[in-house]
Design an enzyme around this catalytic site. Structure first.
Site, PDB file in Angstrom:
ATOM      1  N   GLU A   1      69.455  65.068  65.812  1.00 27.05           N
ATOM      2  CA  GLU A   1      70.670  65.817  66.120  1.00 27.05           C
ATOM      3  C   GLU A   1      70.869  66.953  65.124  1.00 27.05           C
ATOM      4  O   GLU A   1      71.409  68.016  65.477  1.00 27.05           O
ATOM      5  CB  GLU A   1      71.885  64.878  66.109  1.00 27.05           C
ATOM      6  CG  GLU A   1      73.190  65.500  66.590  1.00 27.05           C
ATOM      7  CD  GLU A   1      73.995  66.211  65.500  1.00 27.05           C
ATOM      8  OE1 GLU A   1      74.932  66.952  65.840  1.00 27.05           O
ATOM      9  OE2 GLU A   1      73.673  66.027  64.299  1.00 27.05           O
TER      10      GLU A   1
ATOM     11  N   ASP B   1      69.588  60.295  62.682  1.00 24.23           N
ATOM     12  CA  ASP B   1      69.107  61.143  61.581  1.00 24.23           C
ATOM     13  C   ASP B   1      70.244  61.656  60.709  1.00 24.23           C
ATOM     14  O   ASP B   1      71.406  61.718  61.122  1.00 24.23           O
ATOM     15  CB  ASP B   1      68.295  62.317  62.124  1.00 24.23           C
ATOM     16  CG  ASP B   1      69.114  63.239  63.031  1.00 24.23           C
ATOM     17  OD1 ASP B   1      69.867  62.721  63.878  1.00 24.23           O
ATOM     18  OD2 ASP B   1      69.003  64.466  62.880  1.00 24.23           O
TER      19      ASP B   1
END
Length: 349
Positions: A119, A72
Site C-alpha cells: 500500500e 506493509d
C-alpha cells in the site's frame, strides 16, 4: 480517553498479534514474514486462510463486510517496546495497529478479511484484490483514524516523471538547458495550483517534487534532467483534467504518467457509517467524520466496487511514518470492540 471496559476472549491474543506484527519488519516488498504471522493467527482460530498470488493474506468468510488493511510499512527501525501503556515501533499506527484489530474482529465475528501488500508504494495488493474477488456487501478499510474517527474521504494520487534533454554548451550562454527547462515547467505547474488559504487542503491540489537528477550526459554532448513529481487530487477534479493542465505547461521535455488513484468521498448516511457511529457512542465516544488529505487503498476499492465503505482504525495519523510512532494499547482494545460491534451489526443485517 473515555472507553467502556469489556472482557473479551480474544483480548490477549489481539495484543500478542499486534506486538508480534510490529516486531516483524514488513517494509513494502518484504511482507512475507508478517503475512505468515497472520496466516498462523487465522489457522489457530480454525479459519480458512491463504496467501494469494500478490502476497495478500486472504481469509474469506461472511461477505456482509470485508475487513481489510495493509501489511506493509514504510522503512525505519524504531525499537519495539511497551512504555506507559503505549506500544512503540514502526507500523504500530500505520497500519499494523488497524491490521491487527481487523484480524481480531474478523476472527471474533466470522466475516471476511484481507491483509494486502505494498500500500505504501504501488498498492499492488489492493489492485489484485479488486480484480480477483467479487464485490462484498461492505468494506471497512484499516488506517489510523483515532478510535472515535470515521474516515469518509481521501484525495486521489497521480505521479509522473518529467524528462528533458538539451545540447551541452558553455554555462555563460543564455539559452536554457534541460535543468532550467525542468525548473521552469515545475514553477508553472505550481503557479497553476497555487494554494488558497480560504479553502480546506482536502479541496485543493497539492503539488510535490520528490526526486531530481540532472547534469551533463554520459556522452558529454547533452544536458539531461529527470524530475519525479506527485499530485494529490481533490474529489472535484479528475486525474485526466489534472494531467491535461500539467501537460499544457510543457515547452520542452515530456512527462511519463503512472496509473492514477482516483479521489473518493463516501456518504455519512450509509449503513456502515451508521453502524460505526452507534458502536463508537456505545464505547463512550463521540464520533468524528473525517476527510484525509492523503490517499489510501479505499480509493481503489471505491473505484471498483459499488458498495458502502469507510476507513477506520486506532492511532493518531499525525504519527504516520514518524520517528516516534506509537499506539496506546487501551485505544487498540477499544477499536477491536468497535470493529467487532460493527461487523456483527452488518452481518445481522
Amino acid at each position: 480517553m473515555s472507553t467502556k471496559s469489556k472482557t473479551r476472549t480474544t483480548e490477549t491474543n489481539a495484543r500478542e498479534l499486534l506486538v508480534d506484527l510490529v516486531s516483524t519488519p514488513s517494509p513494502s516488498g518484504q511482507e512475507a514474514d508478517a503475512a505468515a504471522l497472520l496466516v498462523a493467527f487465522f489457522e489457530v482460530h480454525d479459519r480458512e486462510v491463504y496467501v494469494d498470488d500478490a502476497g495478500n493474506v486472504r481469509a474469506p468468510a461472511d461477505d456482509s463486510v470485508l475487513l481489510t488493511s495493509h501489511i506493509d510499512t514504510v522503512p525505519g527501525n524504531i525499537p519495539v517496546e511497551i512504555r506507559d501503556g503505549e506500544l512503540w515501533g514502526r507500523g504500530s499506527v500505520d497500519a499494523t495497529g488497524p491490521l491487527a484489530a481487523m484480524a481480531t474482529a474478523a476472527v471474533e465475528t466470522g466475516v471476511s478479511f484481507a491483509g494486502v501488500v505494498e500500500e505504501e508504494t504501488t498498492s499492488s495488493g489492493a489492485r489484485f484484490l479488486c480484480e480477483d474477488r467479487t464485490e462484498p456487501d461492505a468494506v471497512v478499510n484499516g488506517e489510523p483514524s483515532g478510535w472515535e474517527g470515521i474516515t469518509l474521504g481521501y484525495r486521489g494520487f497521480l505521479d509522473g516523471t518529467y524528462v528533458a534533454t538539451s545540447e551541452s554548451g558553455h554555462s555563460s550562454r543564455p539559452d536554457m538547458n534541460a535543468i532550467e527547462e525542468a525548473m521552469d515547467w515545475w514553477q508553472k505547474v505550481e503557479n497553476a495550483f497555487e494554494a488558497d488559504e480560504w479553502r480546506p487542503i482536502f479541496e485543493q491540489v497539492t503539488t510535490k517534487p520528490v526526486g531530481f537528477d540532472g547534469g551533463l550526459g554520459a556522452d558529454g554532448l547533452s544536458v539531461e534532467a529527470t524530475m519525479e513529481v506527485q499530485f494529490r487530487i481533490p474529489p472535484a477534479l479528475s486525474a485526466d483534467e489534472l494531467r491535461e493542465l500539467a501537460d499544457s505547461k510543457l515547452v520542452e521535455g515530456t512527462v511519463h504518467w503512472e496509473k492514477p488513484i482516483p479521489p473518493v468521498m463516501e456518504s455519512p448516511r450509509t449503513e456502515v457509517a451508521r453502524a460505526f457511529r452507534v458502536a463508537i457512542r456505545g464505547a463512550g465516544g463521540s464520533p468524528r467524520l473525517l476527510r484525509k488529505t492523503g490517499t489510501s487503498d479505499m480509493n481503489l476499492y471505491a473505484d471498483t466496487w459499488d458498495c458502502p465503505m469507510v476507513t477506520y482504525g486506532p492511532g493518531n495519523s499525525d504519527l504516520d511514518h514518524a520517528p516516534d510512532e506509537h499506539l496506546p494499547l487501551d485505544e487498540f482494545d477499544t477499536s477491536v470492540e468497535i470493529l467487532t460491534d460493527v461487523a456483527r451489526t452488518l452481518a445481522d443485517g
